[in-house]
Scaffold this motif. Structure first.
Motif, mmCIF file in Angstrom:
data_model
loop_
_atom_site.group_PDB
_atom_site.id
_atom_site.type_symbol
_atom_site.label_atom_id
_atom_site.label_comp_id
_atom_site.label_asym_id
_atom_site.label_seq_id
_atom_site.Cartn_x
_atom_site.Cartn_y
_atom_site.Cartn_z
ATOM 1 N N GLY A 45 0.825 -1.195 0.000
ATOM 2 C CA GLY A 45 0.000 0.000 0.000
ATOM 3 C C GLY A 45 0.861 1.247 0.000
ATOM 4 O O GLY A 45 2.061 1.201 -0.303
ATOM 5 N N TYR A 63 -3.377 3.936 2.313
ATOM 6 C CA TYR A 63 -4.072 3.315 1.182
ATOM 7 C C TYR A 63 -3.569 1.885 1.059
ATOM 8 O O TYR A 63 -2.388 1.655 0.800
ATOM 9 C CB TYR A 63 -3.773 4.072 -0.117
ATOM 10 N N ILE A 65 -3.589 -1.753 -0.811
ATOM 11 C CA ILE A 65 -3.871 -2.365 -2.104
ATOM 12 C C ILE A 65 -4.763 -3.574 -1.859
ATOM 13 O O ILE A 65 -4.493 -4.402 -0.993
ATOM 14 C CB ILE A 65 -2.570 -2.778 -2.809
ATOM 15 N N ASN A 66 -5.837 -3.663 -2.636
ATOM 16 C CA ASN A 66 -6.766 -4.790 -2.522
ATOM 17 C C ASN A 66 -6.069 -6.073 -2.964
ATOM 18 O O ASN A 66 -5.842 -6.289 -4.146
ATOM 19 C CB ASN A 66 -8.002 -4.563 -3.388
ATOM 20 N N LYS A 67 -5.710 -6.891 -1.991
ATOM 21 C CA LYS A 67 -5.114 -8.191 -2.278
ATOM 22 C C LYS A 67 -5.785 -9.220 -1.392
ATOM 23 O O LYS A 67 -6.052 -8.955 -0.224
ATOM 24 C CB LYS A 67 -3.611 -8.194 -1.994
ATOM 25 N N LYS A 102 -8.959 1.771 0.706
ATOM 26 C CA LYS A 102 -8.471 0.718 -0.197
ATOM 27 C C LYS A 102 -8.234 1.330 -1.575
ATOM 28 O O LYS A 102 -8.881 2.284 -1.965
ATOM 29 C CB LYS A 102 -9.506 -0.405 -0.314
ATOM 30 N N THR A 103 -7.285 0.755 -2.291
ATOM 31 C CA THR A 103 -6.991 1.205 -3.649
ATOM 32 C C THR A 103 -6.729 -0.010 -4.532
ATOM 33 O O THR A 103 -6.295 -1.054 -4.049
ATOM 34 C CB THR A 103 -5.784 2.161 -3.676
ATOM 35 N N ASP A 104 -6.980 0.162 -5.814
ATOM 36 C CA ASP A 104 -6.673 -0.874 -6.794
ATOM 37 C C ASP A 104 -5.407 -0.540 -7.574
ATOM 38 O O ASP A 104 -5.013 -1.300 -8.465
ATOM 39 C CB ASP A 104 -7.841 -1.052 -7.763
ATOM 40 N N ASP A 106 -1.857 -0.687 -8.268
ATOM 41 C CA ASP A 106 -0.761 -1.574 -7.866
ATOM 42 C C ASP A 106 0.251 -1.615 -8.998
ATOM 43 O O ASP A 106 0.133 -2.401 -9.919
ATOM 44 C CB ASP A 106 -1.308 -2.970 -7.564
ATOM 45 N N ILE A 121 -3.846 7.543 -6.969
ATOM 46 C CA ILE A 121 -4.099 6.882 -5.689
ATOM 47 C C ILE A 121 -4.939 7.757 -4.774
ATOM 48 O O ILE A 121 -5.960 7.320 -4.241
ATOM 49 C CB ILE A 121 -2.768 6.518 -5.000
#
Length: 130
Positions: A45, A63, A65-67, A102-104, A106, A121
């Protein structure tokens, strides 16, 4: 998902009102030799310390990262400790207020200018960033 034995923070950008860091997770791995210790670094993130010049307040954003299977609780805990240590503000509230999102976004490679990457971001959470 590999367990991370430690977390690290790498600054990408600094100006008069914003600091931007990568949140890095270092995995546990026994795959090593004399040239490489076998550890991989994952970007988990981003951490942002923002000084609002109008209100003279520091705002802290995390933030993630959506994992799948990420250890978000540990990442948030260590990121908060890092930001508290990095804060130059004398106000206790500036070191204790956090917004976790959350953020996508990456990306493994970031090219100059960094501002376009950062804007992707932070979106509209930090309106003064130009």
């Amino acid at each position: 998902m590999l367990k991370h034995e430690s977390y690290s923070f790498s600054r990408l950008f600094l100006d008069h009102n914003i600091e931007f860091f990568f949140i890095l997770g270092i995995n546990e791995s026994d795959n090593f030799d004399e040239f490489w210790d076998g550890r991989l670094i994952d970007v988990l993130g981003y951490a942002v310390i923002y000084n609002d010049l109008e209100t003279n307040e520091q705002k802290n954003y995390i933030y993630l990262i959506n994992k799948k299977n990420s250890e978000y609780d540990k990442v948030i805990k260590f990121t908060k400790l890092f930001i508290q240590q990095m804060s130059l503000s004398e106000k206790f509230s500036d070191r204790e207020n956090f917004t976790v999102l959350k953020t996508d976004v990456d990306q493994r490679v970031v090219h100059k200018p960094y501002k376009d990457f950062i804007k992707a971001i932070i979106k509209n959470e930090i309106p003064d960033f130009t």
